[in-house]
Design a protein around this motif. Structure first.
Motif, mmCIF file in Angstrom:
data_model
loop_
_atom_site.group_PDB
_atom_site.id
_atom_site.type_symbol
_atom_site.label_atom_id
_atom_site.label_comp_id
_atom_site.label_asym_id
_atom_site.label_seq_id
_atom_site.Cartn_x
_atom_site.Cartn_y
_atom_site.Cartn_z
ATOM 1 N N UNK A 1 -33.397 8.289 12.600
ATOM 2 C CA UNK A 1 -33.476 9.725 12.878
ATOM 3 C C UNK A 1 -32.645 10.101 14.110
ATOM 4 N N UNK A 2 -32.877 9.372 15.189
ATOM 5 C CA UNK A 2 -32.174 9.688 16.435
ATOM 6 C C UNK A 2 -30.677 9.466 16.281
ATOM 7 N N UNK A 3 -30.304 8.370 15.631
ATOM 8 C CA UNK A 3 -28.883 8.061 15.431
ATOM 9 C C UNK A 3 -28.191 9.118 14.587
ATOM 10 N N UNK A 4 -28.914 9.698 13.639
ATOM 11 C CA UNK A 4 -28.327 10.725 12.771
ATOM 12 C C UNK A 4 -27.874 11.927 13.577
ATOM 13 N N UNK A 5 -28.685 12.344 14.554
ATOM 14 C CA UNK A 5 -28.299 13.486 15.377
ATOM 15 C C UNK A 5 -27.173 13.124 16.347
ATOM 16 N N UNK A 6 -27.177 11.905 16.830
ATOM 17 C CA UNK A 6 -26.065 11.466 17.670
ATOM 18 C C UNK A 6 -24.763 11.522 16.880
ATOM 19 N N UNK A 7 -24.823 11.129 15.614
ATOM 20 C CA UNK A 7 -23.639 11.171 14.754
ATOM 21 C C UNK A 7 -23.182 12.601 14.486
ATOM 22 N N UNK A 8 -24.148 13.520 14.308
ATOM 23 C CA UNK A 8 -23.794 14.929 14.114
ATOM 24 C C UNK A 8 -23.058 15.455 15.340
ATOM 25 N N UNK A 9 -23.533 15.061 16.521
ATOM 26 C CA UNK A 9 -22.842 15.473 17.740
ATOM 27 C C UNK A 9 -21.421 14.960 17.785
ATOM 28 N N UNK A 10 -21.214 13.716 17.364
ATOM 29 C CA UNK A 10 -19.867 13.147 17.340
ATOM 30 C C UNK A 10 -19.003 13.856 16.299
ATOM 31 N N UNK A 11 -19.559 14.107 15.109
ATOM 32 C CA UNK A 11 -18.813 14.796 14.054
ATOM 33 C C UNK A 11 -18.397 16.199 14.475
ATOM 34 N N UNK A 12 -19.276 16.886 15.215
ATOM 35 C CA UNK A 12 -18.968 18.248 15.648
ATOM 36 C C UNK A 12 -17.745 18.299 16.552
ATOM 37 N N UNK A 13 -17.480 17.200 17.246
ATOM 38 C CA UNK A 13 -16.305 17.134 18.113
ATOM 39 C C UNK A 13 -15.065 16.644 17.362
ATOM 40 N N UNK A 14 -15.229 16.294 16.084
ATOM 41 C CA UNK A 14 -14.175 15.777 15.207
ATOM 42 C C UNK A 14 -13.574 14.461 15.726
ATOM 43 N N UNK A 15 -14.357 13.704 16.492
ATOM 44 C CA UNK A 15 -13.951 12.363 16.909
ATOM 45 C C UNK A 15 -14.408 11.355 15.851
ATOM 46 N N UNK A 16 -13.882 11.536 14.653
ATOM 47 C CA UNK A 16 -14.353 10.750 13.517
ATOM 48 C C UNK A 16 -14.061 9.254 13.677
ATOM 49 N N UNK A 17 -12.907 8.928 14.209
ATOM 50 C CA UNK A 17 -12.517 7.517 14.320
ATOM 51 C C UNK A 17 -13.437 6.733 15.248
ATOM 52 N N UNK A 18 -14.028 7.434 16.220
ATOM 53 C CA UNK A 18 -14.865 6.739 17.197
ATOM 54 C C UNK A 18 -16.164 6.218 16.590
ATOM 55 N N UNK A 19 -16.474 6.667 15.358
ATOM 56 C CA UNK A 19 -17.697 6.188 14.718
ATOM 57 C C UNK A 19 -17.507 4.854 14.004
ATOM 58 N N UNK A 20 -16.260 4.499 13.725
ATOM 59 C CA UNK A 20 -16.003 3.251 12.991
ATOM 60 C C UNK A 20 -16.565 2.032 13.723
ATOM 61 N N UNK A 21 -16.344 1.886 15.044
ATOM 62 C CA UNK A 21 -16.936 0.729 15.739
ATOM 63 C C UNK A 21 -18.465 0.704 15.671
ATOM 64 N N UNK A 22 -19.094 1.891 15.623
ATOM 65 C CA UNK A 22 -20.556 1.964 15.544
ATOM 66 C C UNK A 22 -21.040 1.267 14.278
#
Length: 440
Positions: free
Chosen positions: A359-380
């Motif tokens: 649950x918590x990670x999902x909102x952290x991901x939404x925050x990252x997506x909102x900034x369009x820093x999509x590539x930064x999620x790959x290492x996660x």
């Protein structure tokens, strides 16, 4: 079909709603849809066999990562593209191309598996249902961009209710998992043709005073535009497929080591994790356009305030799930499924701990997506998937279904930790740390 047309007419010319209104609609739609999808699992357990549950779960486990990868979360790119760099038709054409490739990959993959003919056919039919779902996703993305979440909610309600009713009727009279999957394909196709398409076209008229809409249908798609969208979306495809694999890797190991019946028990319990994410899914969908707008307009204080509120909700819901599983896990499993599932109370508790991290990670991901820093999620997700694979080799042979739940828990904990690190890096780059958001 008449019901779909009636609902469609009622929604005509509905105005864009507030964030609160969007959440209510999205939450309602997600809850009903999740209950219906959960109901399909329950119907198979009650009217079918554990083997049928395992076959259906295996179909989802094999097809989901492929479709999530090649679908590349195009709706997220569409929603966060506040400058309208691309036409909606470009997204649609690219989606059709990737769907064709997805089915080819699935056909290629199942050749190498020693599954029964029925199991192979179930996998193919689940893939066909994913094709229909993915096309609907593009039309729903148009509505999400203009924050018309009531359209998406009604779409989910229609798909959920019609498919559940169809599954119950078909299973009751035929006891056939193949015909059951066919009923899902038919029901989702009806909603796509008579609701999703119409509402998507209506939502085009609400975006930026028809800036892109006059040409969206007639203008031929540019190969360069398709390439650009694919490049932007590719990291999201990688992230989505890795996220799905993280949850499905234990299922692959369990199916290979313990068989389809054990997979059926495990999948039914894990689905409680997915079903419980309806609130989180609703908030993620309804908050993404608003967070994206705050970030684009450099309203970082509002961005951080909204995100903190979302994280607080996730923590409370996750904790509530753990408490329920610990105090009444066996009773809950018996009521939802049958007495045989009650023996897996420990699995249920571990899955609920995993759910809290998720649950918590999902909102952290939404925050990252909102900034369009999509590539930064790959290492996660790369770190998460490697952890899941490594731990599966040890825990599942040693502890069977409990081991599978431990694998999911460790994987989600890694995802949470790495998501925090990435989002903090983004916030520091924009000097978020100097902002003191108000939670009023």
């Amino acid at each position: 079909m008449e019901t779909v047309r009636l609902v469609s007419n009622l929604l005509s010319n509905n105005p864009v709603r507030s964030l609160k209104g969007n959440f209510v609609w999205t939450f309602t739609g997600n809850v009903i849809y999740a209950i219906c999808q959960w109901g399909i699992f329950i119907a198979i357990t009650k009217l079918g066999t554990a083997e049928m549950v395992g076959q259906y779960a295996l179909g989802l486990a094999i097809t989901a990562p492929v479709f999530l990868f090649l679908n590349m979360n195009l709706s997220v790119v569409m929603v966060t593209d506040k400058r309208d760099q691309f036409y909606y038709k470009d997204y649609f054409i690219l989606r059709l191309i990737t769907l064709f490739l997805s089915m080819l990959i699935i056909f290629f993959l199942i050749i190498f598996f020693d599954y029964s003919f029925i199991t192979l056919l179930v996998i193919i039919l689940v893939g066909c249902s994913k094709v229909i779902e993915s096309i609907s996703d593009i039309f729903n993305g148009i509505s999400q961009k203009v924050e018309r979440m009531q359209v998406i909610a009604i779409s989910k309600i229609l798909k959920g209710v019609i498919s559940l009713v169809g599954v119950i009727i078909v299973l009751y009279f035929t006891k056939n998992i193949i015909i059951t999957n066919l009923s899902i394909i038919v029901s989702w196709s009806v909603v796509l043709l008579f609701f999703d398409y119409r509402k998507g076209m209506e939502s085009l008229l609400l975006n930026d005073n028809n800036k892109n809409n006059n040409k969206v249908i007639s203008r031929p798609s540019s190969l360069n535009s398709l390439k650009c969208i694919a490049v932007i979306s590719f990291p999201l495809g990688v992230v989505a497929s890795l996220d799905s694999l993280n949850l499905n890797i234990p299922r692959y190991f369990i199916q290979g080591m313990l068989g389809e019946e054990s997979l059926g028990y495990f999948a039914a319990i894990v689905y409680l994790m997915v079903a419980g994410g309806t609130v989180i899914g609703a908030l993620c969908q309804s908050s993404l356009p608003r967070l994206s707008q705050y970030y684009k307009e450099e309203k970082y204080n509002l961005f951080k305030t909204l995100l903190l509120k979302l994280l607080l909700i996730a923590f409370i819901l996750g904790l509530l799930g753990i408490i329920i599983a610990a105090l009444a896990g066996g009773t809950v499993l018996t009521l939802l499924y049958n007495q045989e599932y009650a023996q897996y109370k420990i699995v249920f508790i571990l899955i609920m701990i995993s759910t809290a991290f998720w649950y918590i990670s999902s909102f952290l991901d939404v925050g990252i997506n909102a900034t369009q820093n999509f590539k930064m999620q790959i290492p996660i997700y790369a770190a998460t998937i490697l952890t899941s694979i490594g731990t599966s080799f040890y825990f599942i042979p040693a502890h069977q279904l409990v081991g599978g739940a431990i694998v999911v828990c460790i994987g989600m904990a890694v995802r949470f930790t790495t998501s925090v690190i990435v989002l903090r890096k983004i916030m520091k780059a924009k000097d978020f740390r100097n902002l003191a958001p108000s939670l009023n």
